[in-house]
Design an enzyme around this catalytic site. Structure first.
Site, PDB file in Angstrom:
ATOM      1  N   LYS A 296      10.356  35.692  27.068  1.00  0.00           N
ATOM      2  CA  LYS A 296      11.039  34.593  27.761  1.00  0.00           C
ATOM      3  C   LYS A 296      11.280  33.414  26.813  1.00  0.00           C
ATOM      4  O   LYS A 296      12.393  32.893  26.709  1.00  0.00           O
ATOM      5  CB  LYS A 296      10.188  34.156  28.956  1.00  0.00           C
ATOM      6  CG  LYS A 296      10.599  32.882  29.606  1.00  0.00           C
ATOM      7  CD  LYS A 296      11.916  33.031  30.354  1.00  0.00           C
ATOM      8  CE  LYS A 296      12.390  31.686  30.862  1.00  0.00           C
ATOM      9  NZ  LYS A 296      13.448  31.760  31.798  1.00  0.00           N
TER      10      LYS A 296
ATOM     11  N   LYS B  40      13.157  21.907  27.600  1.00  0.00           N
ATOM     12  CA  LYS B  40      11.714  22.018  27.865  1.00  0.00           C
ATOM     13  C   LYS B  40      11.122  23.249  27.156  1.00  0.00           C
ATOM     14  O   LYS B  40      10.055  23.179  26.551  1.00  0.00           O
ATOM     15  CB  LYS B  40      11.521  22.136  29.391  1.00  0.00           C
ATOM     16  CG  LYS B  40      10.093  22.243  29.857  1.00  0.00           C
ATOM     17  CD  LYS B  40      10.016  22.096  31.357  1.00  0.00           C
ATOM     18  CE  LYS B  40      10.392  23.342  32.088  1.00  0.00           C
ATOM     19  NZ  LYS B  40       9.336  24.245  32.483  1.00  0.00           N
TER      20      LYS B  40
ATOM     21  N   ALA C 149      30.814  25.325  21.304  1.00  0.00           N
ATOM     22  CA  ALA C 149      30.388  23.997  20.855  1.00  0.00           C
ATOM     23  C   ALA C 149      30.717  22.995  21.951  1.00  0.00           C
ATOM     24  O   ALA C 149      31.635  23.202  22.743  1.00  0.00           O
ATOM     25  CB  ALA C 149      31.115  23.643  19.566  1.00  0.00           C
TER      26      ALA C 149
ATOM     27  N   ARG D  46      18.961  17.418  35.404  1.00  0.00           N
ATOM     28  CA  ARG D  46      17.836  17.351  34.475  1.00  0.00           C
ATOM     29  C   ARG D  46      18.306  17.548  33.029  1.00  0.00           C
ATOM     30  O   ARG D  46      18.991  18.519  32.724  1.00  0.00           O
ATOM     31  CB  ARG D  46      16.761  18.368  34.858  1.00  0.00           C
ATOM     32  CG  ARG D  46      15.984  17.924  36.087  1.00  0.00           C
ATOM     33  CD  ARG D  46      15.000  18.959  36.536  1.00  0.00           C
ATOM     34  NE  ARG D  46      15.651  20.119  37.122  1.00  0.00           N
ATOM     35  CZ  ARG D  46      15.009  21.187  37.570  1.00  0.00           C
ATOM     36  NH1 ARG D  46      13.696  21.246  37.468  1.00  0.00           N
ATOM     37  NH2 ARG D  46      15.673  22.194  38.106  1.00  0.00           N
TER      38      ARG D  46
ATOM     39  N   CYS E 220      15.695  23.996  31.493  1.00  0.00           N
ATOM     40  CA  CYS E 220      15.059  25.095  30.754  1.00  0.00           C
ATOM     41  C   CYS E 220      15.097  24.931  29.244  1.00  0.00           C
ATOM     42  O   CYS E 220      14.045  24.839  28.607  1.00  0.00           O
ATOM     43  CB  CYS E 220      15.711  26.409  31.150  1.00  0.00           C
ATOM     44  SG  CYS E 220      15.657  26.679  32.918  1.00  0.00           S
TER      45      CYS E 220
END
Ligand code: UGA
Length: 440
Positions: free
Chosen positions: A209, A268, A257, A332, A265
């Protein structure tokens, strides 16, 4: 199979609804009573195309239920997915407090065999720690006679905006197991999808992952670096991506680009992987650079705007798209946040529009106004920025947009309009890596 999903956030909810859709009996758990109340009524708290319809359908056929009780869900189920949040700590490490807490609560409520599955993105070795936590917290009556259980890892590869189809048509299903029994149960869970299964040990599954997300982030940052060189050398990043992408070993996906990657995701997970590597004794310098390029890409977009506008103070800047990507209301780590903040600091007046993310954006931005639609947003603007490539923005009437603006200047942060001939409609058009950057 009777399955529990603990955590009804993005991953937990999509997983629960989809597993119900393929025939399992699912109990979703969350501590948030308000959320559970809404979900029981078929209301989805996030924007994800197709999710609400499937939720309603599976509530109706009684394959899906919601509760705030881990005890009830644990008792009913053979397999229990842990899909709670793993926020970043200041150090970049993932905060696993919620995972530990859930593991403890599952353990105290266990009365027969359970397969406990980590679905949240967690560092390698978490599986071992979860197993230890469960063992230590089993009810007293099982202290002498051991209660059988398995811990496993089953990372998700769902993209926001296309999570349902990603779940239903997976490129692969990765399972990290330590027993044949656990593997058999996974094969039963995913049988209706006929997926390609990668079966390995828990540590490898956890690493797959992190490696996958970090590799995708690396691809994007690589291309963003290429875009910088394209601007300096008069080359076109779109053609470079096309030329590279036809090579099967490279592939065209994730070579776009733009203004940098965002979301809950990649930023973090890259941080977490850098920390995991550091702790293991390896300095993953490549990934630190990926992160740096991503930050620099946003800063360079702001510099381009400053260069072309000359004076930013008191200029009205229209922004189309605020979400970190299309088909989500998720703000986020959206590139729009850093870009808007930087322009506001220079004294710009921001007028923005996003098809679905405006309610979330209002919680983040101060002192910005919102347009009713793209045309209303363009009215009186000194320039327009395209930051999220929503479908709605692909079909705009640019004659109308241009005549509504004070001056028809467009900064296309996603190269969405590269072939729209905007110059012929009187626009000054700036894309990313199209061979013309900041004037020297
Ligand atoms: C990502 C992964 O793609 C999923 O496989 C993974 O399961 C998920 O993270 C997760 O860990 O939960 P997601 O964050 O929803 O999914 O979105 P992506 O489609 O991967 O896009 C991430 C960011 O990269 C967006 O800001 C997007 O605009 C940007 N991007 C993507 C680019 O700038 N260029 C590209 O070529 C592709």
């Amino acid at each position: 199979m009777n399955i529990a999903i603990v955590g009804s956030g993005y991953v937990g909810l999509v997983t629960g609804v989809c597993l119900a859709q393929i025939g399992h009996k699912i109990t979703c758990v969350d501590v948030d009573q308000e959320k559970i109340k809404k979900l029981k009524l078929g209301k989805v708290p996030i924007y994800e195309p197709g999710l609400e319809e499937l939720l309603k359908k599976n509530l109706k056929n009684k394959r899906l239920s919601f509760t705030t009780s881990i005890r009830e869900a644990t008792r009913k189920s053979t397999a229990i997915f842990i899909a709670v949040g793993t926020p970043s700590k200041k150090s970049g490490d993932a905060d696993l407090t919620y995972v530990e807490n859930v593991a403890r609560q599952i353990a105290v409520n266990m009365d027969d065999y359970k397969l406990i599955i980590e679905k949240s993105t967690v560092p390698a070795e978490t599986g071992k720690r979860v197993a230890r936590t469960i063992k230590m917290n089993l009810p007293k009556k099982f202290k002498k006679t051991t209660l059988e259980f398995d811990v496993a890892s089953n990372p998700e590869f769902l993209r926001e905006g296309s999570a349902i189809s990603d779940f239903m048509n997976p490129d692969r299903v990765v399972v990290g197991v330590e027993s044949k029994k656990a593997e058999k149960l996974f094969r039963e869970i995913y049988k209706p999808l006929k997926p390609h299964m990668v079966v390995t040990n828990i540590n490898s599954a956890e690493l797959i992952k992190h490696a996958s997300n970090s590799f995708l982030a690396t691809k994007i940052s690589f291309m963003n670096s290429i875009s910088q060189i394209c601007d300096k050398l008069g080359a076109d990043v779109l053609k470079v991506a096309e030329g590279m992408g036809h090579d099967k070993r490279i592939g065209r996906a994730f070579l776009n680009a733009g203004v940098g990657y965002g979301g809950s995701c990649f930023p973090k997970d890259v941080d977490a992987f850098v920390r995991i590597s550091e702790k293991s004794g390896y300095d993953f310098g490549l990934l630190r650079e990926v992160r740096k390029v991503n930050e620099e890409q946003k800063a360079s977009f702001v510099r381009l705007i400053e260069d072309k506008l000359w004076i930013v103070k008191n200029k009205v800047i229209g922004v189309l798209g605020l979400a970190f990507k299309p088909d989500t209301d998720d703000m986020r780590s959206a590139p729009s946040i850093d870009i808007i903040n930087a322009l506001q600091q220079e004294g710009a007046k921001i007028k923005a529009y996003d098809p679905v993310a405006m309610p979330n954006a209002k919680k983040i931005f101060k002192k910005i106004t919102y347009g009713k639609d793209p045309y209303d947003t363009a009215k009186g603007c000194d320039c327009l920025l395209l930051l999220t490539e929503w479908d709605e923005f692909k079909k705009l009437n640019f004659k109308k947009i241009g005549s509504a603006m004070k001056q028809a200047v467009l900064f296309d942060g996603r190269n969405l309009y590269h072939d729209k001939g905007l110059e012929d409609l009187g626009f000054e058009y700036h894309g990313i890596g199209r061979g013309v950057g900041i004037s020297s």
